[in-house]
Design a protein around this motif. Structure first.
Motif, short mmCIF file in Angstrom:
data_model
loop_
_atom_site.label_atom_id
_atom_site.label_comp_id
_atom_site.label_asym_id
_atom_site.label_seq_id
_atom_site.Cartn_x
_atom_site.Cartn_y
_atom_site.Cartn_z
N THR A 49 -45.72 79.01 -89.47
CA THR A 49 -46.11 79.59 -88.19
C THR A 49 -45.17 79.05 -87.13
OG1 THR A 49 -48.41 79.85 -88.82
CG2 THR A 49 -47.94 79.79 -86.46
N PHE A 50 -44.47 79.95 -86.46
CA PHE A 50 -43.57 79.61 -85.38
C PHE A 50 -44.35 79.76 -84.08
CE2 PHE A 50 -41.11 81.26 -88.90
CZ PHE A 50 -40.14 80.29 -89.06
N TRP A 51 -44.29 78.74 -83.23
CA TRP A 51 -45.15 78.72 -82.04
C TRP A 51 -44.40 78.08 -80.89
CZ3 TRP A 51 -49.86 75.00 -81.58
CH2 TRP A 51 -50.68 75.37 -80.51
N TRP A 52 -44.53 78.67 -79.70
CA TRP A 52 -43.87 78.17 -78.50
C TRP A 52 -44.79 78.38 -77.30
CZ3 TRP A 52 -42.50 82.14 -81.62
CH2 TRP A 52 -42.67 83.43 -81.12
N LYS A 53 -44.50 77.65 -76.20
CA LYS A 53 -45.31 77.78 -74.99
C LYS A 53 -45.02 79.11 -74.30
CE LYS A 53 -46.20 73.01 -73.75
NZ LYS A 53 -46.11 71.98 -72.70
N ASP A 54 -46.08 79.67 -73.71
CA ASP A 54 -45.92 80.90 -72.91
C ASP A 54 -45.01 80.63 -71.72
OD1 ASP A 54 -47.42 83.01 -74.09
OD2 ASP A 54 -49.26 82.02 -73.47
N VAL A 55 -44.23 81.64 -71.35
CA VAL A 55 -43.43 81.59 -70.13
C VAL A 55 -44.07 82.55 -69.13
CG1 VAL A 55 -41.18 82.12 -69.11
CG2 VAL A 55 -41.31 81.02 -71.36
N PRO A 56 -44.57 82.04 -67.99
CA PRO A 56 -45.14 82.93 -66.98
C PRO A 56 -44.11 83.96 -66.52
CG PRO A 56 -45.66 80.64 -66.48
CD PRO A 56 -44.66 80.62 -67.59
N GLY A 57 -44.51 85.20 -66.47
CA GLY A 57 -43.61 86.28 -66.07
C GLY A 57 -42.93 86.98 -67.23
N ALA A 58 -43.10 86.45 -68.44
CA ALA A 58 -42.50 87.10 -69.63
C ALA A 58 -43.42 88.19 -70.13
CB ALA A 58 -42.26 86.07 -70.73
N ASP A 59 -42.83 89.32 -70.52
CA ASP A 59 -43.59 90.42 -71.12
C ASP A 59 -43.62 90.30 -72.63
OD1 ASP A 59 -43.97 91.58 -68.59
OD2 ASP A 59 -42.09 92.71 -68.75
N SER A 60 -42.54 89.74 -73.19
CA SER A 60 -42.43 89.59 -74.64
C SER A 60 -41.41 88.50 -74.94
CB SER A 60 -42.03 90.91 -75.30
OG SER A 60 -40.79 91.35 -74.81
N TYR A 61 -41.24 88.25 -76.22
CA TYR A 61 -40.30 87.24 -76.69
C TYR A 61 -39.44 87.85 -77.78
CZ TYR A 61 -43.57 84.30 -74.24
OH TYR A 61 -44.36 83.75 -73.27
N GLU A 62 -38.15 87.55 -77.73
CA GLU A 62 -37.26 87.97 -78.81
C GLU A 62 -37.10 86.79 -79.74
OE1 GLU A 62 -32.94 90.00 -79.68
OE2 GLU A 62 -33.27 89.07 -77.73
N MET A 63 -37.40 87.02 -81.00
CA MET A 63 -37.27 85.97 -82.01
C MET A 63 -36.23 86.38 -83.03
SD MET A 63 -40.14 84.15 -84.31
CE MET A 63 -39.74 82.67 -85.19
N ILE A 64 -35.36 85.43 -83.32
CA ILE A 64 -34.32 85.64 -84.34
C ILE A 64 -34.47 84.54 -85.38
CG2 ILE A 64 -31.84 85.61 -84.80
CD1 ILE A 64 -31.40 86.65 -81.98
N ILE A 65 -34.43 84.92 -86.63
CA ILE A 65 -34.38 83.96 -87.73
C ILE A 65 -33.17 84.33 -88.57
CG2 ILE A 65 -35.52 83.00 -89.77
CD1 ILE A 65 -38.20 83.80 -88.55
N VAL A 66 -32.30 83.33 -88.80
CA VAL A 66 -31.14 83.55 -89.66
C VAL A 66 -31.17 82.52 -90.79
CG1 VAL A 66 -29.68 84.52 -87.84
CG2 VAL A 66 -29.60 82.06 -88.29
N ASN A 85 -47.04 84.45 -78.36
CA ASN A 85 -46.17 83.28 -78.41
C ASN A 85 -46.28 82.56 -79.75
OD1 ASN A 85 -48.79 82.28 -77.93
ND2 ASN A 85 -47.98 80.44 -76.97
N LYS A 86 -46.55 83.35 -80.78
CA LYS A 86 -46.74 82.79 -82.11
C LYS A 86 -46.44 83.86 -83.15
CE LYS A 86 -50.62 80.68 -82.44
NZ LYS A 86 -52.01 80.26 -82.64
N LEU A 87 -45.84 83.44 -84.26
CA LEU A 87 -45.56 84.37 -85.36
C LEU A 87 -45.68 83.62 -86.68
CD1 LEU A 87 -44.43 87.21 -86.33
CD2 LEU A 87 -42.25 86.01 -86.48
N THR A 88 -46.42 84.18 -87.61
CA THR A 88 -46.48 83.66 -88.97
C THR A 88 -45.81 84.69 -89.86
OG1 THR A 88 -48.56 82.51 -88.52
CG2 THR A 88 -48.00 82.90 -90.83
N THR A 89 -44.88 84.23 -90.67
CA THR A 89 -44.15 85.13 -91.55
C THR A 89 -43.88 84.45 -92.88
OG1 THR A 89 -42.27 86.65 -91.68
CG2 THR A 89 -41.84 84.49 -90.75
N THR A 90 -43.58 85.23 -93.88
CA THR A 90 -43.25 84.70 -95.20
C THR A 90 -41.75 84.73 -95.39
OG1 THR A 90 -45.35 85.50 -96.07
CG2 THR A 90 -43.63 84.99 -97.68
#
Length: 120
Positions: A49-66, A85-90
């Motif tokens: 589970t990838f998790w980060w603090k909310d940013v006030p004023g943000a509408d969404s988050y771009e997440m990149i995994i390489v 502000n959280k994503l669980t992935t396999t």
């Protein structure tokens, strides 16, 4: 004349108050604070589970995994816009770098990145 002045005042008040709807918060200098998983962490689960603090004023988050690291990636695993502000992935076992930035309709932050290794 009084009626015309009143109408002009009402129009002006309406214009001034409706401008707030068009102002977008500048989040350019905000920082993404990554919470988990920790940097350079080695874990045995394939569903982190990838998790980060909310940013006030943000509408969404771009997440990149390489796979490997962003400067010289072996493969792009994920490039997605996320509302939460959280994503669980396999993921298969391996070494990854994950990066997140906040986005709104006009601005975005710099990426914050960490390295993660999944080992059996």
């Amino acid at each position: 004349m009084k009626m015309l002045t009143l109408k002009l005042c009402l129009i002006l008040i309406g214009l001034l108050t409706s401008c707030d709807e068009f102002l977008v918060e500048d989040i350019t200098n905000d920082k993404i604070v990554l919470l988990t998983p920790g940097d350079s962490l080695v874990i045995s689960t394939q569903t982190p589970t990838f998790w980060w603090k909310d940013v006030p004023g943000a509408d969404s988050y771009e997440m990149i995994i390489v796979s490997s690291i962003l400067e010289n990636p072996d493969a792009l695993i994920l490039d997605s816009l996320i509302k939460d502000n959280k994503l669980t992935t396999t993921l298969p076992y391996g070494r990854y770098q994950w990066c997140v930035r906040a986005i709104n309709s006009e601005f975005y932050t710099e990426y914050s990145c960490r390295v993660l290794e999944l080992k059996n």
